[in-house]
Design a protein around this motif. Structure first.
Motif, PDB file in Angstrom:
ATOM      1  N   LEU A   1       0.634  -1.139  -0.196  1.00  0.00           N
ATOM      2  CA  LEU A   1       0.063  -0.174   0.079  1.00  0.00           C
ATOM      3  C   LEU A   1       0.999   1.273  -0.037  1.00  0.00           C
ATOM      4  N   HIS A   2       1.803   1.141   0.697  1.00  0.00           N
ATOM      5  CA  HIS A   2       2.932   2.358   1.052  1.00  0.00           C
ATOM      6  C   HIS A   2       3.376   2.724  -0.567  1.00  0.00           C
ATOM      7  N   ALA A   3       3.863   1.838  -1.171  1.00  0.00           N
ATOM      8  CA  ALA A   3       4.757   1.850  -2.433  1.00  0.00           C
ATOM      9  C   ALA A   3       3.832   2.196  -3.524  1.00  0.00           C
ATOM     10  N   THR A   4       2.615   1.657  -3.498  1.00  0.00           N
ATOM     11  CA  THR A   4       1.477   2.008  -4.478  1.00  0.00           C
ATOM     12  C   THR A   4       1.265   3.587  -4.354  1.00  0.00           C
ATOM     13  N   HIS A   5       1.069   4.094  -3.146  1.00  0.00           N
ATOM     14  CA  HIS A   5       0.469   5.437  -3.007  1.00  0.00           C
ATOM     15  C   HIS A   5       1.433   6.481  -3.153  1.00  0.00           C
ATOM     16  N   GLN A   6       2.796   6.038  -2.866  1.00  0.00           N
ATOM     17  CA  GLN A   6       4.133   7.122  -3.169  1.00  0.00           C
ATOM     18  C   GLN A   6       4.122   7.035  -4.694  1.00  0.00           C
ATOM     19  N   ILE A   7       3.846   5.926  -5.427  1.00  0.00           N
ATOM     20  CA  ILE A   7       4.055   6.139  -6.997  1.00  0.00           C
ATOM     21  C   ILE A   7       2.774   7.107  -7.731  1.00  0.00           C
ATOM     22  N   LEU A   8       1.611   6.828  -6.780  1.00  0.00           N
ATOM     23  CA  LEU A   8       0.505   7.846  -7.359  1.00  0.00           C
ATOM     24  C   LEU A   8       0.739   9.122  -6.856  1.00  0.00           C
ATOM     25  N   GLU A   9       1.309   9.306  -5.887  1.00  0.00           N
ATOM     26  CA  GLU A   9       1.318  10.596  -5.521  1.00  0.00           C
ATOM     27  C   GLU A   9       2.496  11.483  -6.283  1.00  0.00           C
ATOM     28  N   SER A  10       3.429  10.885  -6.551  1.00  0.00           N
ATOM     29  CA  SER A  10       4.672  11.346  -7.566  1.00  0.00           C
ATOM     30  C   SER A  10       4.175  11.736  -8.945  1.00  0.00           C
ATOM     31  N   TRP A  11       3.492  10.725  -9.181  1.00  0.00           N
ATOM     32  CA  TRP A  11       2.764  11.098 -10.717  1.00  0.00           C
ATOM     33  C   TRP A  11       1.708  12.097 -10.681  1.00  0.00           C
ATOM     34  N   SER A  12       0.854  12.421  -9.780  1.00  0.00           N
ATOM     35  CA  SER A  12      -0.055  13.376  -9.557  1.00  0.00           C
ATOM     36  C   SER A  12       0.707  14.661  -9.419  1.00  0.00           C
ATOM     37  N   ARG A  13       1.690  14.846  -8.729  1.00  0.00           N
ATOM     38  CA  ARG A  13       2.478  15.883  -8.753  1.00  0.00           C
ATOM     39  C   ARG A  13       3.251  16.327 -10.213  1.00  0.00           C
ATOM     40  N   ALA A  14       3.490  15.333 -10.797  1.00  0.00           N
ATOM     41  CA  ALA A  14       4.020  15.514 -12.034  1.00  0.00           C
ATOM     42  C   ALA A  14       3.137  16.252 -13.083  1.00  0.00           C
ATOM     43  N   SER A  15       2.073  15.660 -13.103  1.00  0.00           N
ATOM     44  CA  SER A  15       0.543  15.947 -13.845  1.00  0.00           C
ATOM     45  C   SER A  15       0.345  17.255 -13.382  1.00  0.00           C
TER      46      SER A  15
END
Length: 453
Positions: free
Chosen positions: A243-257
């Motif tokens: 869960l931790h890794a999944t949401h860190q990936i999602l957060e990083s791409w949200s910032r890029a977007s």
């Protein structure tokens, strides 16, 4: 070429069937079965996407070490590189994915479906590499940003092969359990970066001997991996790592977007519509990537996940906001994408009529019809609607994921008396009613005109 003088041509045409709707703009009081409607609603209704309560968002941020990640995202190590605010979180998301693969393959639970986990993470890594390559390629197409990326000469490496010293991919490439996965990812890097003037420097073959991105200086893998631990590691539930890794990936791409949407707004305001369209296409692909990231929850063991849900206190008493709205990055990204509708008058070069007159629709129809002279506007308008479609698909898919992982009662905090906020997002009318009306009436025109030149 379409004859745009449809005010007279459409009504006087003898080729229209008596049962067919006729298109006429309302400057003549003629008996028609169809005319451009008057838009009575305010041009830009209030954006109703909002995050969860502050204490819930703070708990989510702290669990994922988001304050530390945001410092990494905001660091400006290469002031002359315009793509740094976009590529830095994107590369860090890719780096977290590499570590995630190692976590899955090291999972000691005998009932874990490692084969499917590995396939999905391999696919996710490839999807991220494709978007990163797209961003690098677009950067080199822009004369203002071409040649600004921090790279080193490939001649400094033996046989033109490039290596990152700190990336987790190097560990995957040397571990017999993950070697085949790492090789497939590196092949993807080599293939996807083939149209770019430089390569990522992850260990790909670099057969062309291109310059190599200073990956470790940009991504800072050691600092990223220092944020792997959580306050719940002592529980011994492996799903907390997933869960931790999944949401860190999602957060990083949200910032890029988010950064890309800011660039889209600036490009439209300055009349660089083709540049805005390229960034729009990237944002659309990121929304699709976020859907793929959220699908990783489907691979988590139901019993272990629900135990972890209790330990983490994921659902607080009285909390009814969808889980995804705990992410301030995702909420802000969604609001910014929705607000792109405010740029339609800028693109069409028409002022908004407070009375809802047809000028905007007429201007949009003209742009679509005279595409040879204004095709850049068509590109950006289409791309903006592509973002809307991808965004609504994300929230629809997210609702289904929540139901599968935690049960349908979690749709909206066990409330069934009203339509939940996720449903409102993907069922609400189009964000671009002007473009929708223009295509509708342009379609009626071609359906009823035999001279389709």
């Amino acid at each position: 070429m379409v004859d745009l003088h449809w005010k007279s041509n459409m009504v006087n045409s003898n080729n229209i069937s008596p049962k067919s709707p006729k298109l006429s703009l309302p400057d003549k009081q003629l008996p028609t079965t169809l005319s451009l409607p008057t838009l009575q609603q305010p041009p830009f209704p209030k954006n109703d996407i909002s995050p969860a309560s502050s204490h819930v968002c703070a708990a989510y941020d702290n669990y994922l070490h988001l304050p530390n990640l945001r410092k990494l995202w905001a660091s400006n190590d290469f002031p002359n590189w315009n793509n740094e605010p976009v590529l830095k979180p994107a590369l860090q998301a890719l780096e977290i994915t590499f570590r995630f693969i190692s976590t899955v393959l090291s999972d000691p639970r005998p009932y874990v479906n490692r084969r499917e986990w590995t396939r999905r993470l391999d696919s996710l890594a490839t999807s991220q590499v494709q978007i990163i390559a797209l961003l690098c390629e677009d950067e080199e197409l822009n004369p203002e940003t071409r040649g600004t990326a921090p790279v080193t000469d490939a001649n400094g490496f033996g046989n033109g092969r490039s290596y990152s010293e700190a990336s987790f991919i190097s560990r995957l490439a040397t571990w017999h359990v993950s070697r085949d996965v790492a090789q497939r990812i590196l092949f993807s890097v080599e293939r996807e970066m083939s149209r770019c003037s430089y390569t990522l420097g992850l260990g790909e073959a670099n057969l062309a001997g291109k310059p190599i991105l200073r990956y470790d200086a940009v991504c800072k893998p050691n600092e990223v991996h220092a944020l792997e631990t959580t306050a719940y590691d002592h529980v011994g539930n492996y799903e907390t790592r997933s869960l931790h890794a999944t949401h860190q990936i999602l957060e990083s791409w949200s910032r890029a977007s988010r950064v890309l949407v800011e660039r889209i707004t600036d490009s439209i305001d300055s009349g660089r519509f083709e540049k805005a369209a390229m960034d729009c296409y990237a944002v659309e692909r990121i929304w699709k990537l976020l859907t793929e990231i959220e699908d990783l929850h489907l691979m988590m063991d139901p019993d272990d996940f629900l135990k972890m849900k209790k330990h983490l206190g994921i659902r607080s008493n009285g909390e009814t906001v969808p889980f995804c709205f705990r992410s301030k990055e995702l909420v802000e990204m969604a609001k910014m994408c929705k607000d792109l509708k405010k740029k339609v008058p800028v693109i069409l070069a028409v002022e908004v009529d407070p009375k809802g007159g047809p000028a905007m629709v007429e201007a949009a129809m003209k742009v679509y019809a005279e595409k040879r002279s204004e095709f850049e506007k068509v590109h950006v308008l289409q791309a903006m609607q592509g973002i809307e479609a991808a965004m609504k698909r994300f929230f629809y898919a997210y609702k289904q994921v929540v139901a599968v992982v935690m049960g349908s009662a979690e749709f909206n905090g066990s409330r069934f008396d009203s339509v939940d906020s996720l449903t409102q997002i993907f069922l609400e009318p189009t964000y671009f009613p002007t473009l929708d009306a223009a295509k509708t009436f342009l379609g009626y025109y071609w359906d009823n005109n035999n001279n389709n030149n």
